[in-house]
Design an enzyme around this catalytic site. Structure first.
Site, PDB file in Angstrom:
ATOM      1  CE  LYS A  32      -0.557  -2.788   3.315  1.00  0.00           C
ATOM      2  NZ  LYS A  32       0.207  -2.901   4.556  1.00  0.00           N
ATOM      3  CG  ASP A 219       0.646  -5.733   6.386  1.00  0.00           C
ATOM      4  OD1 ASP A 219      -0.086  -5.789   5.378  1.00  0.00           O
ATOM      5  OD2 ASP A 219       1.084  -4.664   6.856  1.00  0.00           O
ATOM      6  CD  GLU A 220       2.920  -4.628   2.507  1.00  0.00           C
ATOM      7  OE1 GLU A 220       2.596  -5.056   1.376  1.00  0.00           O
ATOM      8  OE2 GLU A 220       2.864  -3.430   2.811  1.00  0.00           O
ATOM      9  CD  GLN A 250       0.722  -1.715  -3.264  1.00  0.00           C
ATOM     10  OE1 GLN A 250       1.618  -1.000  -2.796  1.00  0.00           O
ATOM     11  NE2 GLN A 250      -0.480  -1.772  -2.711  1.00  0.00           N
TER      12      GLN A 250
END
Length: 750
Positions: A32, A219-220, A250
């Protein structure tokens, strides 16, 4: 050859889809970061987007640094104007420029966890709150949760109507916010909340940043909380070029406020969103991925995806069960030593992961005794050590005299003989005059009853004012050096603690190194190093940023800390029901709690690149008590075809456990008789017919909380019988019959 030719088809699709809302579901190890950096390069090189108009947000300074390096390598000239930062760092930059619109000074202090605890103690003392009933930690957690959900103190008070406990929390929340503002300070949650408040109340500021950031990447995304979602939504609402990257499998930070609904409901918030799945894994062997897939597919609240790889099949999963936690630690230490000795791995290739911090002690002891170098990640933060906190408090006082916590911390460091009574009088005067503690010190001669302490207080103020003048002409590093020398601080450390002084002085040298590194990075970026800039950087450091990948040591860390990392050889320890998943999770009414634990297991499994070893123990000391646990249900979710080495019988029959427990009990009794010289035989209790609790050893029983189980022992103990039961789901429990209220089951199971 184009730089995009190295991407797989789904990665290319994610890179080339630049307009409108985009959700990239990126499985573990699917590249990613590579996609994000190539996407930035594509925007600049192929779409002609000005780097100034791009914002990329990550969750740690380490991830931001890695992304910045990759972007620089791909783009080169002009990339320095791209904002690549964490949520908090981006908000600090915005607030430093515009927070005066909200009534704060732009030189505000950022309070870390220890500062918040200190402030909460002051608040509770001022409000006369019973901290045995209302724990300071619980109060801070409640306030943080409210801020994450964007609930103001006033709204919290309205919601608490009719609930005495919540009203007390609301009272604390109001005073806590009042004290923060009086200190011209923000906590970590405020950095986000105040930025959203700024955007909602200052249309011109919002428009400026919407024009600035026409392309936003996050991100995340699965780790975002409610206030972060609002921040991103409002910032992207004008041009709607929002690309979020994440993996719902996650999402493991609910305890920090992360809201998995942000990623699960992304298409509901953005109906025209393009969804792209990255399922090809480049990290792990196929056996490891198949094990991870098998576990996570048991979750219901997730988006469907299956990781696959072109990597070799690799070694099968090793599952090992030990009699106790000591044997578990011995085995893992020996296995690591063997790999290093045979030159199949370096120490840094190995990681031991566990569910709770308390589990690290056993491994630390074994590693020390076997000379295995190791580092615990997520232990005591460097910046939380006393000597570092002292010096940072001096720097913060010099930078922002309104920071009462910092001033009070150093008023007697080194010792100046200023008593608590004098400090309390200064505090009372400050409250009476509605001013700060340091401002009250400036007028110490007007404080009633200050007496002989006046000269000492004035001397302290003169010292701080001297340092403030020095700060105007010295670099931050030179200023810190001046403070240490003027205070003779190292000599002070030797006086108060000669034994630890050397290591503490080494820590001070490390702080100097950190400052030197900060100044060097500023020079490379063409920026002026400032004291406020350094203090911001320190406040925003996360534990994981301290991981030095160049050093050769085994890493010990919790599963939560391991997210985002990878290791060739992973040992996932403590795989037992009651520990992982935790007892509270198993008994929780909300099934989503167990699903988060399963996601945590998935994260642990997917950290492994070459080999994965899963271990558990039949008994373990937890909080001073021996617990008997059965193997984790997560172990049983892995197909047997994927498991190679098996030590211990993970699906052992209860009768075998009974025999082992009886053998262990006899051996233990014999040991005590011999070791302590007990001459009399150990008394054996037998349950007489008709006088027992209504069931016998070998009977199946049902408990209202633990469910069904098998009675393995009954011991007479004075007024009651002590019953040992191996429950099907919760392992071995010992309880008194009168309290347990066990119901005997007949052969039909009722």
């Amino acid at each position: 050859m184009s730089i995009y030719d190295s991407l797989n088809e789904m990665q290319k699709k994610a890179v080339f889809q630049t307009e409108g809302p985009v959700l990239i579901l990126a499985g573990a190890g699917s590249g990613k970061t590579r996609v994000l950096t190539h996407r930035i390069a594509y925007l600049i090189e192929e779409k002609g987007v000005n780097p100034w108009n791009i914002l990329a947000i990550t969750f740690t300074n380490k991830a931001a640094g890695e992304m910045r390096e990759r972007v620089d390598h791909l783009v080169g000239f002009g990339s320095e104007s791209i904002w690549v930062s964490t949520f908090h760092s981006a908000c600090v930059r915005i607030l430093r420029r515009f927070i005066d619109r909200l009534g704060y000074d732009t030189n505000f202090t950022i309070y870390d966890t220890d500062d918040q605890k200190s402030l909460m103690k002051e608040v509770c003392k001022y409000l006369q709150i019973d901290t045995k009933t209302y724990r300071e930690r619980a109060l801070l957690s409640a306030i943080s949760s409210a801020k994450n959900e964007m609930i103001s103190p006033q709204e919290f008070l309205l919601q608490a109507e009719g609930d005495f406990s919540k009203q007390k929390i609301a009272e604390v929340y109001l005073e806590y916010e009042k004290q923060l503002r009086a200190n011209n300070a923000l906590d970590f949650d405020d950095l986000l909340v105040r930025t959203v408040q700024l955007f909602e109340t200052q249309p011109d500021v919002l428009d400026y940043y919407q024009e600035r950031f026409r392309y936003i990447m996050v991100d995340e995304y699965q780790d975002t909380n409610t206030v972060q979602f609002h921040l991103i939504r409002i910032l992207s609402s004008k041009y709607r070029n929002l690309c979020v990257v994440g993996d719902d499998d996650q999402s493991i930070y609910k305890f920090r406020g992360a809201n998995i609904k942000n990623i699960l409901n992304f298409e509901s918030e953005f109906p025209d969103a393009t969804v792209i799945k990255l399922e090809q894994n480049y990290r792990s062997t196929s056996n490891i991925l198949n094990a991870a897939n098998a576990v996570i597919h048991n979750n219901i609240g997730r988006k469907d995806k299956t990781l696959w790889t072109e990597n070799p099949e690799g070694e099968k999963i090793a599952c090992k069960q030990f009699d106790n936690a000591y044997d578990e630690a011995d085995y893992i230490a020996a296995a690591i030593q063997k790999k290093v000795k045979e030159e199949r791995a370096s120490y840094k290739d190995c990681a031991v992961l566990y569910r709770t911090n308390a589990q690290s002690r056993m491994f630390e002891e074994r590693f020390v005794s076997t000379n295995i170098p190791y580092k615990v990640i997520g232990g005591v933060n460097f910046y939380a050590r006393r000597e570092i906190k002292d010096l940072l408090a001096y720097l913060r006082t010099i930078e922002n005299g309104r920071d009462d916590l910092a001033v009070r911390r150093i008023i007697n460091v080194p010792k100046r003989g200023i008593g608590l009574t004098s400090i309390n009088r200064v505090q009372e005067y400050a409250l009476q005059k509605e001013t700060g503690f340091y401002e009250a010190l400036l007028a110490a001669d007007l404080i009633p009853g200050i007496g002989r302490a006046l000269s000492k207080l004035e001397s302290f103020v003169a010292l701080i004012e001297h340092f403030k003048e020095e700060a105007g002409r010295l670099t931050p590093l030179a200023l810190l050096t001046d403070i240490i020398e003027t205070l003779d601080y190292e000599n002070y450390l030797e006086e108060i603690d000669m034994e630890d002084a050397e290591s503490r002085i080494e820590n001070i040298e490390e702080l100097k190194s950190k400052l030197a590194s900060y100044e060097e990075s500023c020079e490379e970026a063409g920026e002026q190093p400032t004291l406020s800039g350094f203090l911001e950087e320190v406040a925003l450091v996360a534990d994981i940023d301290n991981l030095d990948e160049e050093s050769d040591y085994v890493v010990l860390m919790t599963l939560h800390s391991a997210k985002g990392l990878e290791f060739s050889y992973v040992f996932l320890a403590g795989m037992e029901d009651g520990l992982f998943p935790s007892y509270m999770t198993i008994t929780a009414d909300d099934p989503m709690e167990l699903e988060e634990e399963r996601r945590l297991c998935y994260v642990g499994i997917t950290r492994a690149m070459k080999e994965l070893t899963l271990t558990c123990a039949k008994r373990r000391m937890v909080r001073g008590e021996t617990q008997y646990n059965i193997a984790s249900r997560f172990l049983k979710e892995i197909p047997e075809s994927l498991i190679g080495t098996v030590s211990g019988t993970l699906r052992e029959r209860p009768q075998m456990e009974i025999a082992r427990n009886q053998t262990y009990a006899k051996a233990k009794a014999a040991f005590h008789s011999q070791a302590f010289g007990i001459k009399r035989p150990v008394q054996q209790f037998k349950v007489a017919s008709g006088e027992g609790p209504g069931y016998d050893v070998g009977d199946r029983v049902r408990h209202m909380k633990f469910g069904e189980g098998l009675v393995t022992a009954i011991t007479e103990g004075g007024r009651d019988y002590e019953v040992t039961v191996e429950f099907d789901r919760f392992g071995v429990k010992k309880m008194f019959a009168a309290f347990a209220k066990l119901q005997k089951m007949d052969e039909s199971g009722f």
